[in-house]
Design a protein around this motif. Structure first.
Motif, PDB file in Angstrom:
ATOM      1  N   TYR A   7      -3.601  19.746 -34.596  1.00  0.00           N
ATOM      2  CA  TYR A   7      -2.421  19.812 -35.351  1.00  0.00           C
ATOM      3  C   TYR A   7      -2.512  19.254 -36.744  1.00  0.00           C
ATOM      4  N   ALA A  11      -1.584  21.278 -40.043  1.00  0.00           N
ATOM      5  CA  ALA A  11      -0.059  20.696 -40.341  1.00  0.00           C
ATOM      6  C   ALA A  11       0.557  21.555 -41.598  1.00  0.00           C
ATOM      7  N   TYR A  14       1.406  25.013 -41.035  1.00  0.00           N
ATOM      8  CA  TYR A  14       2.162  25.073 -39.794  1.00  0.00           C
ATOM      9  C   TYR A  14       3.559  25.176 -40.369  1.00  0.00           C
ATOM     10  N   GLY A  51       6.948  18.708 -34.524  1.00  0.00           N
ATOM     11  CA  GLY A  51       6.468  19.681 -35.539  1.00  0.00           C
ATOM     12  C   GLY A  51       7.060  19.104 -37.081  1.00  0.00           C
ATOM     13  N   ASP A  70       6.430  13.282 -32.556  1.00  0.00           N
ATOM     14  CA  ASP A  70       5.410  14.373 -32.143  1.00  0.00           C
ATOM     15  C   ASP A  70       4.121  13.608 -32.260  1.00  0.00           C
ATOM     16  N   SER A  72       1.317  14.374 -33.625  1.00  0.00           N
ATOM     17  CA  SER A  72       0.592  14.706 -34.909  1.00  0.00           C
ATOM     18  C   SER A  72       1.197  13.742 -35.893  1.00  0.00           C
ATOM     19  N   MET A  75       2.132  15.970 -38.950  1.00  0.00           N
ATOM     20  CA  MET A  75       3.294  16.754 -38.722  1.00  0.00           C
ATOM     21  C   MET A  75       4.461  15.650 -38.942  1.00  0.00           C
ATOM     22  N   SER A 111       6.839  22.666 -26.728  1.00  0.00           N
ATOM     23  CA  SER A 111       5.696  21.396 -26.703  1.00  0.00           C
ATOM     24  C   SER A 111       5.304  21.218 -25.525  1.00  0.00           C
TER      25      SER A 111
END
Length: 208
Positions: A7, A11, A14, A51, A70, A72, A75, A111
Protein backbone atom coordinates in the motif's frame (compact mmCIF):
# COMPACT_ATOMS: atom_id res chain seq x y z
CA UNK A 1 6.47 -8.14 0.49
CA UNK A 2 4.00 -7.07 3.17
CA UNK A 3 0.55 -5.52 2.77
CA UNK A 4 1.95 -2.38 4.39
CA UNK A 5 4.74 -2.05 1.84
CA UNK A 6 2.33 -2.82 -1.01
CA UNK A 7 0.00 0.00 0.00
CA UNK A 8 2.92 2.36 0.53
CA UNK A 9 3.91 1.73 -3.08
CA UNK A 10 0.48 2.47 -4.55
CA UNK A 11 -0.59 5.14 -2.06
CA UNK A 12 -0.46 8.12 -4.40
CA UNK A 13 -2.55 6.49 -7.13
CA UNK A 14 -4.90 4.95 -4.57
CA UNK A 15 -5.58 8.38 -3.11
CA UNK A 16 -6.27 9.88 -6.54
CA UNK A 17 -8.64 7.02 -7.34
CA UNK A 18 -10.62 6.69 -4.12
CA UNK A 19 -10.56 9.87 -2.04
CA UNK A 20 -13.69 11.29 -3.73
CA UNK A 21 -15.46 7.95 -4.22
CA UNK A 22 -18.32 8.68 -1.80
CA UNK A 23 -19.57 11.41 -4.12
CA UNK A 24 -20.74 8.61 -6.43
CA UNK A 25 -22.03 6.22 -3.74
CA UNK A 26 -25.45 7.30 -2.44
CA UNK A 27 -26.08 4.00 -0.65
CA UNK A 28 -22.85 4.32 1.31
CA UNK A 29 -23.52 7.95 2.18
CA UNK A 30 -26.99 7.12 3.48
CA UNK A 31 -25.58 4.32 5.64
CA UNK A 32 -22.80 6.54 6.96
CA UNK A 33 -25.37 9.22 7.76
CA UNK A 34 -27.31 6.71 9.87
CA UNK A 35 -24.11 5.62 11.58
CA UNK A 36 -23.09 9.24 12.22
CA UNK A 37 -26.43 10.12 13.78
CA UNK A 38 -25.96 7.37 16.33
CA UNK A 39 -22.31 7.89 17.26
CA UNK A 40 -22.00 11.69 17.03
CA UNK A 41 -21.40 13.26 20.42
CA UNK A 42 -20.55 9.97 22.11
CA UNK A 43 -16.77 10.13 21.76
CA UNK A 44 -14.02 9.33 19.24
CA UNK A 45 -14.94 7.22 16.21
CA UNK A 46 -12.29 5.37 14.21
CA UNK A 47 -12.08 4.96 10.44
CA UNK A 48 -10.30 1.60 10.55
CA UNK A 49 -8.01 0.95 7.59
CA UNK A 50 -8.68 4.54 6.59
CA UNK A 51 -6.56 4.78 3.44
CA UNK A 52 -6.72 8.44 2.37
CA UNK A 53 -9.34 9.11 5.06
CA UNK A 54 -12.44 9.68 2.96
CA UNK A 55 -14.71 7.91 5.47
CA UNK A 56 -13.26 9.85 8.40
CA UNK A 57 -13.66 13.12 6.49
CA UNK A 58 -17.29 12.32 5.66
CA UNK A 59 -18.09 11.42 9.26
CA UNK A 60 -16.39 14.58 10.50
CA UNK A 61 -18.58 16.61 8.14
CA UNK A 62 -21.56 15.04 9.92
CA UNK A 63 -20.42 16.15 13.36
CA UNK A 64 -18.52 13.02 14.38
CA UNK A 65 -15.26 13.20 16.35
CA UNK A 66 -13.44 11.17 13.72
CA UNK A 67 -9.94 9.74 13.58
CA UNK A 68 -8.22 7.28 11.27
CA UNK A 69 -5.91 4.29 11.58
CA UNK A 70 -4.11 2.62 8.67
CA UNK A 71 -1.36 0.07 8.29
CA UNK A 72 0.43 2.12 5.62
CA UNK A 73 2.48 5.14 6.76
CA UNK A 74 2.19 6.61 3.26
CA UNK A 75 -1.59 6.41 3.41
CA UNK A 76 -1.56 8.07 6.83
CA UNK A 77 0.60 10.90 5.46
CA UNK A 78 -1.78 11.49 2.54
CA UNK A 79 -4.82 11.37 4.83
CA UNK A 80 -3.28 13.95 7.15
CA UNK A 81 -2.52 16.24 4.22
CA UNK A 82 -6.03 15.95 2.79
CA UNK A 83 -7.86 16.37 6.12
CA UNK A 84 -5.50 18.25 8.45
CA UNK A 85 -8.14 18.69 11.15
CA UNK A 86 -8.50 14.93 11.68
CA UNK A 87 -5.90 12.85 13.58
CA UNK A 88 -4.56 9.89 11.58
CA UNK A 89 -2.22 7.24 12.95
CA UNK A 90 -0.32 4.23 11.66
CA UNK A 91 -1.54 1.02 13.27
CA UNK A 92 -2.36 -2.66 12.82
CA UNK A 93 -5.92 -3.86 13.39
CA UNK A 94 -4.55 -7.17 14.65
CA UNK A 95 -2.84 -5.37 17.54
CA UNK A 96 -4.27 -1.91 18.11
CA UNK A 97 -2.19 0.49 20.15
CA UNK A 98 -5.17 1.91 22.02
CA UNK A 99 -6.56 1.22 25.49
CA UNK A 100 -9.70 -0.78 26.10
CA UNK A 101 -12.94 1.11 25.41
CA UNK A 102 -11.17 3.95 23.60
CA UNK A 103 -13.78 4.59 20.90
CA UNK A 104 -17.52 5.10 20.61
CA UNK A 105 -17.66 3.65 17.11
CA UNK A 106 -15.67 2.09 14.29
CA UNK A 107 -16.28 2.26 10.55
CA UNK A 108 -14.21 -0.39 8.78
CA UNK A 109 -14.71 -0.19 5.02
CA UNK A 110 -12.92 -2.91 3.03
CA UNK A 111 -10.06 -3.28 5.50
CA UNK A 112 -11.04 -6.65 7.02
CA UNK A 113 -10.48 -8.11 3.52
CA UNK A 114 -6.71 -7.92 4.01
CA UNK A 115 -6.33 -9.98 7.19
CA UNK A 116 -7.54 -13.27 5.71
CA UNK A 117 -9.98 -15.80 7.09
CA UNK A 118 -7.49 -17.02 9.65
CA UNK A 119 -7.28 -13.59 11.30
CA UNK A 120 -10.76 -12.14 10.80
CA UNK A 121 -12.08 -13.04 14.25
CA UNK A 122 -8.86 -11.80 15.85
CA UNK A 123 -9.13 -8.42 14.11
CA UNK A 124 -12.77 -8.11 15.10
CA UNK A 125 -11.85 -9.02 18.66
CA UNK A 126 -9.39 -6.13 18.74
CA UNK A 127 -12.09 -3.78 17.48
CA UNK A 128 -14.49 -5.07 20.11
CA UNK A 129 -11.87 -4.47 22.80
CA UNK A 130 -11.33 -0.90 21.59
CA UNK A 131 -15.05 -0.07 21.58
CA UNK A 132 -16.92 1.29 24.55
CA UNK A 133 -19.90 -0.66 25.86
CA UNK A 134 -22.75 -0.09 23.43
CA UNK A 135 -20.29 1.05 20.75
CA UNK A 136 -21.23 0.51 17.11
CA UNK A 137 -19.24 -1.13 14.31
CA UNK A 138 -20.07 -0.53 10.66
CA UNK A 139 -18.26 -3.16 8.62
CA UNK A 140 -18.10 -3.26 4.81
CA UNK A 141 -16.59 -6.02 2.68
CA UNK A 142 -16.85 -7.87 -0.63
CA UNK A 143 -19.36 -10.71 -0.69
CA UNK A 144 -18.17 -14.09 -1.90
CA UNK A 145 -15.74 -16.88 -1.15
CA UNK A 146 -12.77 -16.10 -3.37
CA UNK A 147 -9.36 -14.69 -2.57
CA UNK A 148 -7.89 -12.37 -5.22
CA UNK A 149 -4.11 -11.99 -5.17
CA UNK A 150 -2.29 -9.12 -6.83
CA UNK A 151 1.41 -9.15 -7.75
CA UNK A 152 1.09 -5.93 -9.72
CA UNK A 153 -1.18 -2.94 -9.05
CA UNK A 154 -1.09 0.29 -11.04
CA UNK A 155 2.24 -0.81 -12.53
CA UNK A 156 3.78 -1.29 -9.07
CA UNK A 157 5.06 -4.63 -7.78
CA UNK A 158 2.94 -5.64 -4.77
CA UNK A 159 1.83 -8.70 -2.84
CA UNK A 160 -1.66 -8.29 -1.47
CA UNK A 161 -4.68 -10.56 -1.00
CA UNK A 162 -8.32 -9.48 -1.11
CA UNK A 163 -10.46 -12.00 0.79
CA UNK A 164 -14.19 -12.05 0.11
CA UNK A 165 -16.63 -13.23 2.81
CA UNK A 166 -20.19 -14.47 2.78
CA UNK A 167 -22.50 -12.64 5.22
CA UNK A 168 -23.13 -15.73 7.36
CA UNK A 169 -19.40 -16.37 7.64
CA UNK A 170 -18.67 -12.82 8.77
CA UNK A 171 -21.61 -12.88 11.17
CA UNK A 172 -20.02 -15.92 12.77
CA UNK A 173 -16.68 -14.15 13.19
CA UNK A 174 -18.44 -11.14 14.71
CA UNK A 175 -20.28 -13.28 17.24
CA UNK A 176 -17.06 -15.09 18.11
CA UNK A 177 -15.49 -11.67 18.76
CA UNK A 178 -18.30 -10.73 21.13
CA UNK A 179 -20.47 -8.54 18.91
CA UNK A 180 -24.23 -8.55 18.64
CA UNK A 181 -25.15 -8.32 14.95
CA UNK A 182 -28.01 -5.87 14.37
CA UNK A 183 -28.35 -5.57 10.61
CA UNK A 184 -26.88 -6.94 7.39
CA UNK A 185 -27.38 -5.08 4.11
CA UNK A 186 -26.28 -5.82 0.58
CA UNK A 187 -26.07 -3.93 -2.70
CA UNK A 188 -24.99 -4.64 -6.24
CA UNK A 189 -21.77 -2.93 -7.34
CA UNK A 190 -21.85 0.43 -9.05
CA UNK A 191 -20.61 0.29 -12.61
CA UNK A 192 -17.32 2.03 -11.71
CA UNK A 193 -16.46 -0.44 -8.92
CA UNK A 194 -14.99 -3.91 -8.88
CA UNK A 195 -17.97 -6.05 -9.79
CA UNK A 196 -18.56 -7.78 -6.47
CA UNK A 197 -21.52 -7.82 -4.11
CA UNK A 198 -21.09 -5.22 -1.37
CA UNK A 199 -21.99 -6.32 2.17
CA UNK A 200 -22.51 -4.00 5.15
CA UNK A 201 -23.00 -5.21 8.72
CA UNK A 202 -23.96 -3.12 11.71
CA UNK A 203 -22.83 -4.78 14.96
CA UNK A 204 -22.69 -3.57 18.52
CA UNK A 205 -20.57 -4.27 21.55
CA UNK A 206 -23.19 -5.25 24.11
CA UNK A 207 -23.53 -3.21 27.25
CA UNK A 208 -23.12 -5.28 30.41
Amino acid sequence: MSVKESYDRVARTYVETFFHELERKPFDRELLDRFAREVAGRGPVCDMGCGPGQIAAYLASRGVEALGVDLSPEMVAHAGRLSPGIPFHQGDMLSLDVPDEAWAGIAAFYSIIHVGRQNAARALGEMQRALRDGGLLLLAFHGGQEVIHLDSWWEQAVSVDFTFFEPDEMTGYLKTAGFAVEECLERAPYDFEHQSRRIYILARKPAP
